[in-house]
Design a protein around this motif. Structure first.
Motif: not given
Length: 92
Positions: A9-11, A21-22, A28-30
């Protein structure tokens, strides 16, 4: 952090124009979204007030299906999960 094999679970740090952006484990994942995904995520963020999301760390893709078998709205233990987390996804 909730883990189930490759799912975490990401923010949601940023959202706009079919991109999100997670933040997950200080990374960070774009992610680019198609129109359907964008509509679902917009509803989650704006109408349901959910600012975290299931994420497939192997495929680097948001999981919209309920693969983790949970939703903040229906899970009393997770109702305040966002409290105590910085913008970078770190515990305060």
């Amino acid at each position: 952090m909730v883990q189930n094999a490759k799912y975490e679970v990401g923010l949601v740090k940023e959202y706009g124009d079919n991109e999100v952006v997670i933040v997950l484990n200080e990374k960070e994942y774009h992610i680019l979204l198609n129109d359907d995904e964008n509509e679902i995520l917009q509803n989650m963020l704006l109408h349901e007030g959910i600012d975290y999301i299931a994420f497939d760390t192997e495929k680097e893709k948001i999981i919209f299906d309920n693969v983790l078998g949970m939703r903040e709205i229906n899970n009393e233990e997770l109702k305040d999960i966002h409290e105590g987390v910085t913008e970078e996804g770190k515990a305060e």
